[in-house]
Design a protein around this motif. Sequence first.
Motif, mmCIF file in Angstrom:
data_model
loop_
_atom_site.group_PDB
_atom_site.id
_atom_site.type_symbol
_atom_site.label_atom_id
_atom_site.label_comp_id
_atom_site.label_asym_id
_atom_site.label_seq_id
_atom_site.Cartn_x
_atom_site.Cartn_y
_atom_site.Cartn_z
ATOM 1 N N THR A 1 81.170 51.419 59.885
ATOM 2 C CA THR A 1 81.890 51.765 58.669
ATOM 3 C C THR A 1 81.353 50.886 57.538
ATOM 4 N N GLY A 2 81.563 51.296 56.286
ATOM 5 C CA GLY A 2 81.055 50.502 55.161
ATOM 6 C C GLY A 2 80.644 51.381 53.998
ATOM 7 N N ASP A 3 80.305 50.740 52.875
ATOM 8 C CA ASP A 3 80.033 51.499 51.650
ATOM 9 C C ASP A 3 78.607 52.048 51.603
ATOM 10 N N VAL B 1 86.493 44.471 65.538
ATOM 11 C CA VAL B 1 85.913 44.881 64.257
ATOM 12 C C VAL B 1 85.059 43.724 63.757
ATOM 13 N N ILE B 2 83.789 43.999 63.483
ATOM 14 C CA ILE B 2 82.888 42.940 63.000
ATOM 15 C C ILE B 2 82.858 42.999 61.478
ATOM 16 N N GLY B 3 83.357 41.961 60.823
ATOM 17 C CA GLY B 3 83.373 41.908 59.352
ATOM 18 C C GLY B 3 84.784 42.080 58.813
ATOM 19 N N GLY B 4 85.205 41.129 57.983
ATOM 20 C CA GLY B 4 86.572 41.159 57.434
ATOM 21 C C GLY B 4 86.606 41.511 55.961
ATOM 22 N N GLY B 5 85.679 42.386 55.519
ATOM 23 C CA GLY B 5 85.761 42.925 54.155
ATOM 24 C C GLY B 5 86.822 44.020 54.137
ATOM 25 N N ILE B 6 86.900 44.743 53.014
ATOM 26 C CA ILE B 6 87.960 45.752 52.888
ATOM 27 C C ILE B 6 87.806 46.864 53.932
ATOM 28 N N THR B 7 86.557 47.225 54.294
ATOM 29 C CA THR B 7 86.417 48.314 55.274
ATOM 30 C C THR B 7 86.793 47.836 56.676
ATOM 31 N N ALA C 1 81.133 56.991 45.815
ATOM 32 C CA ALA C 1 80.094 55.976 45.669
ATOM 33 C C ALA C 1 80.798 54.647 45.464
ATOM 34 N N SER C 2 80.059 53.557 45.644
ATOM 35 C CA SER C 2 80.598 52.212 45.437
ATOM 36 C C SER C 2 81.835 51.979 46.327
ATOM 37 N N GLY C 3 82.902 51.372 45.759
ATOM 38 C CA GLY C 3 84.080 51.061 46.562
ATOM 39 C C GLY C 3 84.718 52.311 47.149
ATOM 40 N N GLU C 4 84.664 53.428 46.405
ATOM 41 C CA GLU C 4 85.297 54.644 46.911
ATOM 42 C C GLU C 4 84.594 55.119 48.187
ATOM 43 N N LEU C 5 83.289 54.878 48.255
ATOM 44 C CA LEU C 5 82.545 55.202 49.479
ATOM 45 C C LEU C 5 83.047 54.305 50.620
ATOM 46 N N GLY D 1 76.673 49.447 31.239
ATOM 47 C CA GLY D 1 77.693 48.731 31.996
ATOM 48 C C GLY D 1 79.065 49.107 31.491
ATOM 49 N N TYR D 2 80.042 48.317 31.884
ATOM 50 C CA TYR D 2 81.394 48.580 31.412
ATOM 51 C C TYR D 2 82.218 47.303 31.454
ATOM 52 N N GLY D 3 83.372 47.367 30.803
ATOM 53 C CA GLY D 3 84.209 46.171 30.776
ATOM 54 C C GLY D 3 85.612 46.500 30.328
ATOM 55 N N VAL E 1 76.001 44.690 45.340
ATOM 56 C CA VAL E 1 77.202 45.252 44.710
ATOM 57 C C VAL E 1 77.693 46.387 45.600
ATOM 58 N N ASP E 2 76.862 47.409 45.728
ATOM 59 C CA ASP E 2 77.148 48.514 46.650
ATOM 60 C C ASP E 2 76.015 48.529 47.677
ATOM 61 N N SER E 3 76.351 48.795 48.923
ATOM 62 C CA SER E 3 75.310 48.777 49.961
ATOM 63 C C SER E 3 74.288 49.877 49.754
ATOM 64 N N ASP F 1 88.255 38.466 39.518
ATOM 65 C CA ASP F 1 87.683 39.324 40.554
ATOM 66 C C ASP F 1 86.237 38.926 40.783
ATOM 67 N N ASN F 2 85.711 39.329 41.918
ATOM 68 C CA ASN F 2 84.294 39.097 42.189
ATOM 69 C C ASN F 2 83.496 40.141 41.393
ATOM 70 N N GLY F 3 83.527 40.017 40.062
ATOM 71 C CA GLY F 3 83.041 41.090 39.190
ATOM 72 C C GLY F 3 84.194 42.054 39.000
ATOM 73 N N LYS G 1 72.021 46.131 55.897
ATOM 74 C CA LYS G 1 70.736 45.484 56.201
ATOM 75 C C LYS G 1 70.870 44.524 57.398
ATOM 76 N N ASN G 2 72.106 44.083 57.709
ATOM 77 C CA ASN G 2 72.302 43.180 58.856
ATOM 78 C C ASN G 2 72.621 43.920 60.153
ATOM 79 N N VAL G 3 72.863 45.222 60.066
ATOM 80 C CA VAL G 3 73.310 45.956 61.262
ATOM 81 C C VAL G 3 72.260 45.934 62.379
HETATM 82 C C1 LIG Z 1 80.383 42.911 41.086
HETATM 83 C C2 LIG Z 1 80.966 44.045 41.871
HETATM 84 C C3 LIG Z 1 81.724 45.000 41.220
HETATM 85 C C4 LIG Z 1 82.287 46.043 41.946
HETATM 86 N N1 LIG Z 1 83.109 46.918 41.310
HETATM 87 C C5 LIG Z 1 83.819 47.791 42.032
HETATM 88 C C6 LIG Z 1 84.847 48.562 41.425
HETATM 89 O O1 LIG Z 1 85.129 48.456 40.233
HETATM 90 N N2 LIG Z 1 85.537 49.425 42.208
HETATM 91 C C7 LIG Z 1 85.277 49.552 43.540
HETATM 92 O O2 LIG Z 1 85.953 50.330 44.214
HETATM 93 N N3 LIG Z 1 84.299 48.842 44.146
HETATM 94 C C8 LIG Z 1 83.569 47.963 43.432
HETATM 95 N N4 LIG Z 1 82.616 47.195 44.047
HETATM 96 C C9 LIG Z 1 82.203 47.508 45.433
HETATM 97 C C10 LIG Z 1 83.172 46.975 46.500
HETATM 98 O O3 LIG Z 1 83.420 45.607 46.298
HETATM 99 C C11 LIG Z 1 82.509 47.152 47.869
HETATM 100 O O4 LIG Z 1 82.110 48.491 48.050
HETATM 101 C C12 LIG Z 1 83.452 46.817 49.018
HETATM 102 O O5 LIG Z 1 84.089 45.589 48.798
HETATM 103 C C13 LIG Z 1 82.633 46.767 50.314
HETATM 104 O O6 LIG Z 1 83.467 46.352 51.362
HETATM 105 P P1 LIG Z 1 82.896 46.173 52.853
HETATM 106 O O7 LIG Z 1 84.026 45.718 53.668
HETATM 107 O O8 LIG Z 1 82.196 47.415 53.262
HETATM 108 O O9 LIG Z 1 81.756 45.069 52.758
HETATM 109 P P2 LIG Z 1 81.900 43.501 52.464
HETATM 110 O O10 LIG Z 1 82.937 43.263 51.442
HETATM 111 O O11 LIG Z 1 80.521 43.025 52.191
HETATM 112 O O12 LIG Z 1 82.434 42.883 53.822
HETATM 113 C C14 LIG Z 1 81.600 42.642 54.924
HETATM 114 C C15 LIG Z 1 82.106 41.376 55.605
HETATM 115 O O13 LIG Z 1 81.373 41.194 56.814
HETATM 116 C C16 LIG Z 1 81.118 39.809 56.978
HETATM 117 N N5 LIG Z 1 79.975 39.687 57.896
HETATM 118 C C17 LIG Z 1 78.679 40.003 57.670
HETATM 119 N N6 LIG Z 1 77.940 39.786 58.772
HETATM 120 C C18 LIG Z 1 78.790 39.331 59.728
HETATM 121 C C19 LIG Z 1 78.626 38.950 61.091
HETATM 122 N N7 LIG Z 1 77.436 38.993 61.699
HETATM 123 N N8 LIG Z 1 79.723 38.523 61.780
HETATM 124 C C20 LIG Z 1 80.950 38.480 61.189
HETATM 125 N N9 LIG Z 1 81.152 38.832 59.894
HETATM 126 C C21 LIG Z 1 80.088 39.261 59.181
HETATM 127 C C22 LIG Z 1 80.838 39.328 55.562
HETATM 128 O O14 LIG Z 1 81.013 37.932 55.448
HETATM 129 C C23 LIG Z 1 81.872 40.128 54.763
HETATM 130 O O15 LIG Z 1 83.093 39.440 54.608
HETATM 131 C C24 LIG Z 1 82.025 46.154 43.342
HETATM 132 C C25 LIG Z 1 81.260 45.187 43.993
HETATM 133 C C26 LIG Z 1 80.746 44.130 43.279
HETATM 134 C C27 LIG Z 1 79.962 43.062 44.005
#
Ligand SMILES: Cc1cc2nc3c(=O)[nH]c(=O)nc-3n(C[C@H](O)[C@H](O)[C@H](O)COP(=O)(O)OP(=O)(O)OC[C@H]3O[C@@H](n4cnc5c(N)ncnc54)[C@H](O)[C@@H]3O)c2cc1C
Length: 486
Positions: free
Chosen positions: A452-454, A14-20, A461-465, A354-356, A424-426, A59-61, A298-300
Motif C-alpha cells: 500500500t502507499g501513494d 504492517v511495515i511503515g507507520g505513515g498514514i497508509t 494523486a499525492s495524498g489522495e492516492l 505552487g500554492y499557499g 513529496v509523492d512517491s 505541517d511537513n509542508g 524505492k525501498n520495497v
Molecule cells: C511537502 C509535502 C506536501 C504535501 N502536501 C499534501 C497535501 O496537501 N495533501 C495530501 O493529501 N498529501 C500531501 N502530501 C503527500 C502525503 O504526505 C503523502 O502522500 C503521504 O503522507 C504518504 O504516506 P505513506 O504512509 O504512504 O508514506 P510515508 O509517510 O512516507 O510513511 C512511510 C513510513 O515507513 C517508514 N519506513 C520506511 N522504511 C521502513 C522500514 N524498512 N521499516 C520500518 N519502517 C519503515 C518511514 O519511516 C515512514 O514513517 C505532501 C507531502 C509532502 C512531503
Amino acid sequence: MSDLAKDQEWDFIVIGGGITGLGTGAILANGGNKVLVLERNDNVGGRLRPTEKDGFILDNGLHLLKYGKESALYKTLELSDCHPEYIKFIPIRNYYVYIGLDDEHLKKTLDKECIDKNKWTKRGWLEVPHNVNKMKGCDYFNLWKLIRIYTTCFKCEFNDIKEKSLIKFLAEKRMCRAHGCIEVTRYLKLISTALMHCSDPHYISAGEIFRTIKWMSKRKVLFSYPKGGWQQIIDKLKNKIIENGGKVITDCEVKQLIFQKNKVEDQNAIVDLLSVEGVKTSLGDISSDNVVIAIPPKNVPNLFVDKVIIRRIMPEYQKVFESLDPVVGISIDFALDSVLYKSKTFMYVEEPSGYGSTISNIDPSIAPDGKQLMSFFFPFPHQMLTRQKMVDELIDKCKKGVYKRYPKIQDNILFERVLIHDLVDSVQVDVNNYWDKRPKPKVPGIKGCYLTGDYLRTYGASGELAYNAILTTCTKIRKIEQNYFI
Ligand SMILES: Cc1cc2nc3c(=O)[nH]c(=O)nc-3n(C[C@H](O)[C@H](O)[C@H](O)COP(=O)(O)OP(=O)(O)OC[C@H]3O[C@@H](n4cnc5c(N)ncnc54)[C@H](O)[C@@H]3O)c2cc1C
C-alpha cells in the motif's frame, strides 16, 4: 526471537507507520485482526507528521485534505470507527491566482473581450473557479471556454487519452495557446499543480487530469484543513490499532521478509509455493502469515532478498518500482509577529508553480494569539532538485515570488522554515506513471504479501492516492480472506 515474537501471534504485520500503514492497520484492527505496525523512526506519521515550534504547529509542508469529506481518508476514518464526524474539517471556499499588473497578455485578452478590469487590476488577484457556479462571475477564465473543457472531458474515455500529454490533447482539440486559448491551458495547469503536484502540461496526463475533474464535478468538493492539525488523525488511527489488541512499535526497522517454500504440484510439475512467514527486524524476527508493506516504493525491493524470489519474481517487478518517478518540492513557512493579512483563501502561485495559504486564518488554533502562519509549497519533477546550485536558485525564486505578492512579510518574520523534500509523492501521476504503470496491492506469486502507499494502482494523486491505496489494499485483503473461507 524477539519479545514481540514470543508472546504474540499477529494476524498482520504492517511495515511503515505513515498514514497508509496506520490507516490500513486501523481498518484491519477494526475488522477483528491483531495488527503489529513497525516503524523505523522514533515517531509515527511519516511525511504527514507535523512539528511544533514556538507555539506554531507546522505541517511537513502545507498539507490540505484536497477532497474534504469526499476524501478516501474520511472513508478510512469511518471504516475504522475513528469517528471523523468529531473532527472539524474547515473548508476553504475561495481560490485565487496572483497575476500582478505586468501580465501583458492578460491585459490584451481582457481588453479584447471587454471584461471589466477594475475588479482585478487593483488587487492583481484573479478568482480561479472550482465549480460551474463560480465560473459565471469569472473575469478571466471565460465561462464558455471552461464549459467546453468540462464537456470535452466528459466525452473522453480514460483509456484513450491516459498516455497523451495535456498539451498534445488540447492541440488536437484546438484548445491550446496556439488557438488563442491560453487561459484553458493556464486553468488546467493550476488545477493539476494543486491536485496532482504536476505543473508541466507536457507531462500532465490528459486521462488522469480529466478523470479527476470528472470525479470532482459530480461532488461538492472543497479543500479543507483538519482543525487543530493532522496529529489528531495520526493519533486516532494509532489508538484504534492498540485498542483492538495491536501494537505500534517505533525505532524498529524491517530489514527483509521471511518466506516459506512449500512444494506443490502445478500442471504436473512440482513447484515452490511461496508464502510470507514473517519479517526480520532490528529487534529480531517476528512471525505472521500476512505482511502489508507501507513504505516508499524505492525501498520495497530491498525487503525481498530471498534467492528464489529474486530469480522468479523480482526481475520484472523491480523494474516497476524503479520506473516510478517521485515528486520532490520546496516548502516555505513564514511565522509572523502579527496578523498582516486577512484572507482565508487558497492561493495559486505561478512561476514557479505552487500554492499557499495564510493557514492560521483558516485554523487560528495553529498559531499563537496575535501571530500569523503563512505556508507555501512548490512541487517539482524529481530531476529539478539534483544540484545544490539549482536548489538555491529555486528557493530564491520561490521566496521572491511570495514577497512580490506579500511585501509586508519581510519586515515581520519571527522565523522562516525552508524544507527541501526529496520525497513529496512517491509517484508523479503523469504520462509516464499513469494507472497501468503502477503496481497492484497484491504482490504476485507470494501468499500473504500486500502493498500500500501513494504509488499504487488506484485513484487520485499525492495524498489522495495514499488514502485510496488504504481502501484498495484492505478491499483486496478482504476478498482474498473470503475466498479462503469458501
Ligand atoms: C511537502 C509535502 C506536501 C504535501 N502536501 C499534501 C497535501 O496537501 N495533501 C495530501 O493529501 N498529501 C500531501 N502530501 C503527500 C502525503 O504526505 C503523502 O502522500 C503521504 O503522507 C504518504 O504516506 P505513506 O504512509 O504512504 O508514506 P510515508 O509517510 O512516507 O510513511 C512511510 C513510513 O515507513 C517508514 N519506513 C520506511 N522504511 C521502513 C522500514 N524498512 N521499516 C520500518 N519502517 C519503515 C518511514 O519511516 C515512514 O514513517 C505532501 C507531502 C509532502 C512531503
